[in-house]
Scaffold this motif. Structure first.
Motif, mmCIF file in Angstrom:
data_model
loop_
_atom_site.group_PDB
_atom_site.id
_atom_site.type_symbol
_atom_site.label_atom_id
_atom_site.label_comp_id
_atom_site.label_asym_id
_atom_site.label_seq_id
_atom_site.Cartn_x
_atom_site.Cartn_y
_atom_site.Cartn_z
ATOM 1 N N LYS A 156 0.848 -1.187 0.000
ATOM 2 C CA LYS A 156 0.000 0.000 0.000
ATOM 3 C C LYS A 156 0.889 1.245 0.000
ATOM 4 C CE LYS A 156 -3.853 -2.093 2.558
ATOM 5 N NZ LYS A 156 -4.695 -2.004 3.786
ATOM 6 N N GLU A 157 0.609 2.170 -0.895
ATOM 7 C CA GLU A 157 1.355 3.432 -0.954
ATOM 8 C C GLU A 157 0.486 4.519 -1.594
ATOM 9 O OE1 GLU A 157 3.442 5.730 -0.683
ATOM 10 O OE2 GLU A 157 5.151 4.920 0.410
ATOM 11 N N GLU A 158 0.899 5.766 -1.394
ATOM 12 C CA GLU A 158 0.278 6.879 -2.107
ATOM 13 C C GLU A 158 0.702 6.816 -3.566
ATOM 14 O OE1 GLU A 158 -0.064 11.748 -1.791
ATOM 15 O OE2 GLU A 158 1.681 10.738 -0.937
ATOM 16 N N MET A 159 -0.238 7.071 -4.460
ATOM 17 C CA MET A 159 0.069 7.068 -5.885
ATOM 18 C C MET A 159 0.652 8.410 -6.305
ATOM 19 S SD MET A 159 -0.818 8.211 -9.132
ATOM 20 C CE MET A 159 -2.449 8.926 -8.992
ATOM 21 N N TYR A 160 1.740 8.353 -7.056
ATOM 22 C CA TYR A 160 2.240 9.491 -7.814
ATOM 23 C C TYR A 160 2.172 9.090 -9.282
ATOM 24 C CZ TYR A 160 4.354 12.153 -3.914
ATOM 25 O OH TYR A 160 4.578 12.907 -2.787
ATOM 26 N N GLY A 161 1.658 10.011 -10.130
ATOM 27 C CA GLY A 161 1.496 9.673 -11.538
ATOM 28 C C GLY A 161 2.061 10.726 -12.465
ATOM 29 N N GLU A 162 2.362 10.280 -13.677
ATOM 30 C CA GLU A 162 2.851 11.185 -14.709
ATOM 31 C C GLU A 162 1.704 12.061 -15.236
ATOM 32 O OE1 GLU A 162 5.928 11.615 -15.633
ATOM 33 O OE2 GLU A 162 6.925 9.875 -14.766
ATOM 34 N N HIS A 163 2.017 13.254 -15.691
ATOM 35 C CA HIS A 163 3.354 13.719 -15.994
ATOM 36 C C HIS A 163 4.024 14.303 -14.757
ATOM 37 C CE1 HIS A 163 6.002 17.069 -17.650
ATOM 38 N NE2 HIS A 163 6.637 15.961 -17.980
ATOM 39 N N PHE A 164 5.265 13.873 -14.506
ATOM 40 C CA PHE A 164 6.107 14.419 -13.449
ATOM 41 C C PHE A 164 6.951 15.504 -14.104
ATOM 42 C CE2 PHE A 164 9.585 13.057 -10.145
ATOM 43 C CZ PHE A 164 9.333 14.209 -9.416
ATOM 44 N N ASP A 165 6.747 16.753 -13.695
ATOM 45 C CA ASP A 165 7.381 17.887 -14.382
ATOM 46 C C ASP A 165 8.798 18.111 -13.865
ATOM 47 O OD1 ASP A 165 7.777 20.067 -16.024
ATOM 48 O OD2 ASP A 165 6.760 21.478 -14.686
ATOM 49 N N ILE A 166 9.691 17.240 -14.321
ATOM 50 C CA ILE A 166 11.117 17.332 -14.006
ATOM 51 C C ILE A 166 11.898 17.279 -15.316
ATOM 52 C CG2 ILE A 166 11.023 16.338 -11.686
ATOM 53 C CD1 ILE A 166 11.704 13.602 -12.969
ATOM 54 N N PRO A 167 13.143 17.746 -15.325
ATOM 55 C CA PRO A 167 13.982 17.539 -16.512
ATOM 56 C C PRO A 167 14.194 16.045 -16.743
ATOM 57 C CG PRO A 167 15.006 19.097 -14.982
ATOM 58 C CD PRO A 167 13.871 18.467 -14.248
ATOM 59 N N ALA A 168 14.476 15.678 -17.968
ATOM 60 C CA ALA A 168 14.796 14.275 -18.248
ATOM 61 C C ALA A 168 15.953 13.849 -17.351
ATOM 62 C CB ALA A 168 15.170 14.098 -19.711
ATOM 63 N N PRO A 169 15.808 12.758 -16.606
ATOM 64 C CA PRO A 169 16.879 12.331 -15.700
ATOM 65 C C PRO A 169 18.161 11.985 -16.465
ATOM 66 C CG PRO A 169 14.826 11.175 -15.219
ATOM 67 C CD PRO A 169 14.627 11.885 -16.521
ATOM 68 N N ASP A 170 19.286 12.199 -15.822
ATOM 69 C CA ASP A 170 20.541 11.703 -16.387
ATOM 70 C C ASP A 170 20.479 10.184 -16.501
ATOM 71 O OD1 ASP A 170 21.492 14.300 -16.400
ATOM 72 O OD2 ASP A 170 22.604 14.086 -14.526
ATOM 73 N N GLU A 171 19.903 9.556 -15.472
ATOM 74 C CA GLU A 171 19.720 8.101 -15.464
ATOM 75 C C GLU A 171 18.355 7.800 -14.849
ATOM 76 O OE1 GLU A 171 24.128 6.458 -14.423
ATOM 77 O OE2 GLU A 171 23.147 7.762 -12.954
ATOM 78 N N LEU A 172 17.578 6.981 -15.519
ATOM 79 C CA LEU A 172 16.298 6.526 -14.986
ATOM 80 C C LEU A 172 16.510 5.111 -14.457
ATOM 81 C CD1 LEU A 172 13.285 6.999 -14.517
ATOM 82 C CD2 LEU A 172 12.866 6.162 -16.842
ATOM 83 N N VAL A 173 16.363 4.940 -13.149
ATOM 84 C CA VAL A 173 16.727 3.685 -12.499
ATOM 85 C C VAL A 173 15.504 2.830 -12.169
ATOM 86 C CG1 VAL A 173 17.999 2.668 -10.562
ATOM 87 C CG2 VAL A 173 18.748 4.855 -11.515
ATOM 88 N N LEU A 174 14.419 3.478 -11.756
ATOM 89 C CA LEU A 174 13.215 2.776 -11.320
ATOM 90 C C LEU A 174 11.971 3.446 -11.895
ATOM 91 C CD1 LEU A 174 14.418 2.575 -7.657
ATOM 92 C CD2 LEU A 174 13.756 0.524 -8.904
ATOM 93 N N VAL A 175 11.015 2.630 -12.327
ATOM 94 C CA VAL A 175 9.725 3.124 -12.831
ATOM 95 C C VAL A 175 8.618 2.388 -12.094
ATOM 96 C CG1 VAL A 175 8.169 3.229 -14.810
ATOM 97 C CG2 VAL A 175 10.594 3.745 -15.115
ATOM 98 N N SER A 176 7.658 3.137 -11.544
ATOM 99 C CA SER A 176 6.563 2.540 -10.788
ATOM 100 C C SER A 176 5.321 2.319 -11.636
ATOM 101 C CB SER A 176 6.180 3.423 -9.598
ATOM 102 O OG SER A 176 7.152 3.366 -8.581
ATOM 103 N N TRP A 177 4.623 1.242 -11.316
ATOM 104 C CA TRP A 177 3.257 0.993 -11.780
ATOM 105 C C TRP A 177 2.367 0.942 -10.552
ATOM 106 C CZ3 TRP A 177 0.336 -3.057 -9.982
ATOM 107 C CH2 TRP A 177 -0.920 -3.232 -10.567
ATOM 108 N N PHE A 178 1.179 1.557 -10.661
ATOM 109 C CA PHE A 178 0.235 1.554 -9.552
ATOM 110 C C PHE A 178 -1.035 0.798 -9.917
ATOM 111 C CE2 PHE A 178 3.000 5.102 -8.661
ATOM 112 C CZ PHE A 178 3.201 5.008 -7.290
ATOM 113 N N GLU A 179 -1.689 0.286 -8.900
ATOM 114 C CA GLU A 179 -2.880 -0.532 -9.061
ATOM 115 C C GLU A 179 -3.976 0.199 -9.829
ATOM 116 O OE1 GLU A 179 -5.600 -3.308 -6.058
ATOM 117 O OE2 GLU A 179 -3.992 -2.037 -5.283
ATOM 118 N N GLY A 180 -4.019 1.514 -9.710
ATOM 119 C CA GLY A 180 -5.019 2.300 -10.433
ATOM 120 C C GLY A 180 -4.684 2.538 -11.887
ATOM 121 N N GLY A 181 -3.494 2.118 -12.320
ATOM 122 C CA GLY A 181 -3.137 2.186 -13.731
ATOM 123 C C GLY A 181 -2.045 3.166 -14.089
ATOM 124 N N GLU A 182 -1.667 4.044 -13.164
ATOM 125 C CA GLU A 182 -0.664 5.057 -13.479
ATOM 126 C C GLU A 182 0.752 4.484 -13.450
ATOM 127 O OE1 GLU A 182 -4.263 7.025 -11.910
ATOM 128 O OE2 GLU A 182 -2.963 5.434 -11.133
#
Length: 239
Positions: free
Chosen positions: A147-173
């Motif tokens: 169980k966790e709070e959902m954070y969803g895209e679009h996340f307004d950040i610059p493109a990361p130098d390295e993208l290490v982890l990507v989340s999927w949430f039960e609600g589809g985001e």
């Protein structure tokens, strides 16, 4: 290595549910598992003088971990400016969960750092998308949080130098949950999980990622770069 764990420490004072989950504060929980890894750890909170971040303490900090939520606006701009300069000089910075809206993270990113969110007990599955990265050493293909709070895209950040982890949430985001950046001499890692009403910081894999990130963000020992007008290294012949 000296690590400073900074926590706003307001939810723990206002919300009995949070106080039960983190009786020593979120900063206390993080300090405990980092100390087990034989790292020298100190803590600081918002309501201390200078938010617990004196010039002396900041100067000796190798990696700063930041958690905030309710009171981003209360963090003094002069403290933010000092942290910003230390990152440029080489201090590592790990920004956790709702710290995405902190003054220091927005200053370093140069964007709104806004996102979608929802508190509905979503299951979260964080997929490792850069398996060779040292931040996910010892982690399997994914980290699952019941169980966790959902954070969803679009996340307004610059493109990361390295993208290490990507989340999927039960609600589809989906969400970019593990992002690295370099600013000046400093390394920055944003790590998404850690809502205050869930015991996320007791999750073994979440702890492991933070431990790995601290080691990754540890400064390279070198002299800070010089800037401005420079004398020539070689003799310049007149034409």
């Amino acid at each position: 290595m000296k690590v400073l764990v900074w926590n706003e420490n307001r939810h723990e004072q206002k919300n009995e549910e949070v106080a039960k989950i983190y009786p020593d504060g979120i900063h206390g929980a993080i300090k405990q598992f980092l100390t087990e890894d034989k790292i020298e750890v100190d803590t600081a909170t918002l309501d201390e003088p200078d938010h617990g971040i004196t010039d002396e303490k900041l100067a000796e900090t190798d990696v700063l971990i930041w958690w905030g939520h309710l009171a981003h606006h209360e963090v003094k701009d002069e403290i933010v400016a000092k942290i910003h300069q230390r990152v440029l000089e080489g201090m590592g910075l790990i920004v956790l969960h709702s710290g995405h809206f902190s003054k220091i993270f927005k200053k370093l990113m140069g964007t709104s750092c806004d996102l979608k969110w929802r508190e509905a007990d979503d299951k979260e599955r964080m997929w490792v998308v850069d398996p060779a990265h040292p931040i996910v050493e010892g982690i399997g293909e994914y980290i699952e949080i019941e169980k966790e709070e959902m954070y969803g895209e679009h996340f307004d950040i610059p493109a990361p130098d390295e993208l290490v982890l990507v989340s999927w949430f039960e609600g589809g985001e989906v969400f970019r949950s593990g992002c690295t950046y370099k600013r000046g001499h400093g390394r920055i890692f944003y790590f998404r999980p850690g809502h205050e009403t869930y015991p996320t910081y007791y999750h073994e894999d979440v702890q492991k990622v933070i431990k790995n990130a601290v080691k990754w963000a540890n400064p390279v020992k070198r002299t800070y770069s010089s800037y401005g007008n420079a004398k020539p290294l070689e003799k310049i012949e007149s034409k």
